[in-house]
Scaffold this motif. Structure first.
Motif, short mmCIF file in Angstrom:
data_model
loop_
_atom_site.label_atom_id
_atom_site.label_comp_id
_atom_site.label_asym_id
_atom_site.label_seq_id
_atom_site.Cartn_x
_atom_site.Cartn_y
_atom_site.Cartn_z
N GLU A 90 37.29 41.09 44.87
CA GLU A 90 35.98 41.58 45.29
C GLU A 90 35.12 42.06 44.13
O GLU A 90 33.90 41.84 44.11
CB GLU A 90 36.14 42.72 46.30
N TRP A 113 30.18 41.20 42.86
CA TRP A 113 31.02 42.29 42.38
C TRP A 113 30.34 43.65 42.50
O TRP A 113 30.99 44.68 42.64
CB TRP A 113 31.41 42.04 40.91
N THR A 165 37.04 37.91 56.73
CA THR A 165 37.44 38.05 55.33
C THR A 165 38.88 37.59 55.14
O THR A 165 39.19 36.90 54.17
CB THR A 165 37.28 39.51 54.87
#
Length: 210
Positions: A44, A50, A181
């Motif tokens: 991530e 980021w 996710t």
């Protein structure tokens, strides 16, 4: 035996006789050998967003992953094996690794015996193309399926937006729901087996050196 670091509890690395899985609660940063590894450190804080979502940017610092990538990199260098991250991960430049060519093929990554390549998981069972960078040390480098994987179009996206926009946004953009996710990040079994077999060649090299 190989150790699978930074993997999902109950995911595809569990239930295999020759794999020691390290999910979040085992804290893979503490892994101290002796087996070669397959490492999936969190991405991530190294990817395109980021810093945070486009709606709320600059929430995070680049690489603020509590040392997970650094620990995974050290494990691969110390014990052999392979590390996986999304293509264009900022971790490569941050840790001085050479970026691999998009066309494929293994290239030297660093001065520590590391090699790197780009491969698309769509060739190995993922529903999206999912370009991926690998970093390997002490293992036999497999000849992979190089280049772009076939692009799969979500039929609902084609219906709503037409083929051209459906092609641009990709099938992954249509994945929704509570587990989106987890679904996007999941490693398909065929690709998992490829990574395990690559890391297992480092086991053979370790035994040969004894």
């Amino acid at each position: 035996m190989i150790a699978a670091l930074f993997v999902q509890r109950g995911g595809c690395y569990f239930g295999l006789d020759h794999v020691d899985p390290w999910p979040a609660e085992r804290d893979a940063r503490l892994y101290a050998g002796p087996w070669p590894v397959v490492a999936h450190p969190p991405c991530e804080r190294w990817g395109r967003y980021w810093h945070g979502s486009p709606a709320r940017p600059h929430q995070y610092k680049l690489g603020a992953d509590q040392g997970c990538f650094a620990a995974a990199l050290a494990a691969v260098r110390n014990f052999g094996g392979v590390l996986e991250h999304p293509a264009h991960s900022h971790a490569w430049a941050y840790f001085g690794l050479s970026a691999p060519p998009a066309r494929g093929g293994w290239v030297v990554a660093d001065r520590y015996g590391g090699w790197t390549c780009q491969v698309e998981q769509g060739h190995y069972g993922h529903f999206a193309r999912k370009p991926t960078w690998l970093y390997a040390v002490g293992a036999e480098l497999p000849d992979l399926i190089w280049g772009p994987a076939p692009q799969r179009l979500h039929p609902r996206a084609v219906e709503l937006h037409g083929r051209e926009k459906a092609r641009r946004i990709g099938v992954m953009a249509m994945v929704g729901g509570r587990d989106k996710t987890k679904i996007r990040a999941a490693t398909p079994p065929e690709f998992r087996d490829l990574l395990i077999s690559t890391a297992s060649t480092a086991v053979k090299k370790l035994h040969a050196a004894e």
